[in-house]
Design a protein around this motif. Structure first.
Motif, short mmCIF file in Angstrom:
data_model
loop_
_atom_site.label_atom_id
_atom_site.label_comp_id
_atom_site.label_asym_id
_atom_site.label_seq_id
_atom_site.Cartn_x
_atom_site.Cartn_y
_atom_site.Cartn_z
N UNK A 3 57.64 -54.78 -15.59
CA UNK A 3 58.24 -56.10 -15.50
C UNK A 3 57.24 -57.12 -14.97
N UNK A 4 56.52 -56.73 -13.95
CA UNK A 4 55.50 -57.63 -13.38
C UNK A 4 54.34 -57.84 -14.36
N UNK A 5 53.98 -56.78 -15.07
CA UNK A 5 52.90 -56.88 -16.04
C UNK A 5 53.27 -57.85 -17.16
N UNK A 6 54.50 -57.74 -17.65
CA UNK A 6 54.94 -58.58 -18.76
C UNK A 6 55.32 -59.99 -18.35
N UNK A 7 55.93 -60.14 -17.17
CA UNK A 7 56.49 -61.44 -16.79
C UNK A 7 55.84 -62.10 -15.59
N UNK A 8 54.91 -61.43 -14.96
CA UNK A 8 54.18 -62.02 -13.84
C UNK A 8 55.08 -62.44 -12.70
N UNK A 9 54.86 -63.67 -12.23
CA UNK A 9 55.60 -64.19 -11.07
C UNK A 9 57.09 -64.42 -11.34
N UNK A 10 57.47 -64.47 -12.61
CA UNK A 10 58.88 -64.70 -12.91
C UNK A 10 59.70 -63.41 -12.91
N UNK A 11 59.03 -62.27 -12.80
CA UNK A 11 59.74 -60.98 -12.75
C UNK A 11 60.58 -60.90 -11.48
N UNK A 12 61.66 -60.11 -11.52
CA UNK A 12 62.47 -59.97 -10.30
C UNK A 12 61.67 -59.32 -9.17
N UNK A 13 62.06 -59.62 -7.96
CA UNK A 13 61.36 -59.08 -6.80
C UNK A 13 61.59 -57.58 -6.66
N UNK A 14 60.78 -56.97 -5.83
CA UNK A 14 60.92 -55.54 -5.54
C UNK A 14 62.31 -55.25 -4.98
N UNK A 15 62.77 -56.11 -4.09
CA UNK A 15 64.09 -55.93 -3.47
C UNK A 15 65.19 -55.95 -4.52
N UNK A 16 65.11 -56.88 -5.45
CA UNK A 16 66.13 -56.98 -6.51
C UNK A 16 66.17 -55.68 -7.32
N UNK A 17 65.02 -55.21 -7.74
CA UNK A 17 64.95 -53.99 -8.54
C UNK A 17 65.51 -52.81 -7.76
N UNK A 18 65.10 -52.65 -6.51
CA UNK A 18 65.58 -51.53 -5.69
C UNK A 18 67.09 -51.63 -5.45
N UNK A 19 67.59 -52.84 -5.20
CA UNK A 19 69.03 -53.02 -4.99
C UNK A 19 69.83 -52.66 -6.23
N UNK A 20 69.35 -53.07 -7.41
CA UNK A 20 70.08 -52.75 -8.63
C UNK A 20 70.02 -51.27 -8.96
N UNK A 21 68.92 -50.62 -8.69
CA UNK A 21 68.87 -49.17 -8.88
C UNK A 21 69.92 -48.49 -8.00
N UNK A 22 70.07 -48.96 -6.78
CA UNK A 22 71.08 -48.40 -5.88
C UNK A 22 72.48 -48.63 -6.44
N UNK A 23 72.73 -49.82 -6.99
CA UNK A 23 74.03 -50.11 -7.59
C UNK A 23 74.30 -49.16 -8.77
N UNK A 24 73.31 -48.96 -9.62
CA UNK A 24 73.49 -48.08 -10.77
C UNK A 24 73.71 -46.63 -10.34
#
Length: 91
Positions: free
Chosen positions: A29-50
């Motif tokens: 995500x960071x490679x493809x979208x750079x600074x507009x990619x979601x933060x680490x916290x967002x990704x980790x939080x959504x993994x927890x939700x899933x």
């Protein structure tokens, strides 16, 4: 094209379903979208939700007063009040 929260969540969900971990999901995500990619916290939080079984990508309803309740009727009523008494202030 600006991506919405739903778009980001869909990509994170796809990575989750593919068996990637949070860091493996964040890297492309960071490679493809750079600074507009979601933060680490967002990704980790959504993994927890899933992991908890959540499958909806929509925001959950919350209690409380809505952020905004502007309607044409409310605007017209406020304009009438101000025209009636210009000294009136609105908070």
């Amino acid at each position: 094209m600006e991506l919405s929260r739903i778009h980001w969540r869909a990509m994170i969900f796809y990575n989750y379903k593919c068996g990637l971990n949070q860091s493996q999901s964040l890297e492309p995500l960071r490679l493809a979208f750079g600074d507009t990619a979601p933060s680490r916290t967002i990704v980790f939080d959504w993994f927890a939700e899933f992991r908890r079984g959540r499958v909806s990508l929509e925001d959950e309803a919350r209690e409380g007063q809505p952020l905004s309740s502007t309607t044409q009727e409310a605007v017209a009523a406020m304009q009438a009040l101000v025209e009636e008494d210009p000294q009136l202030t609105v908070q």
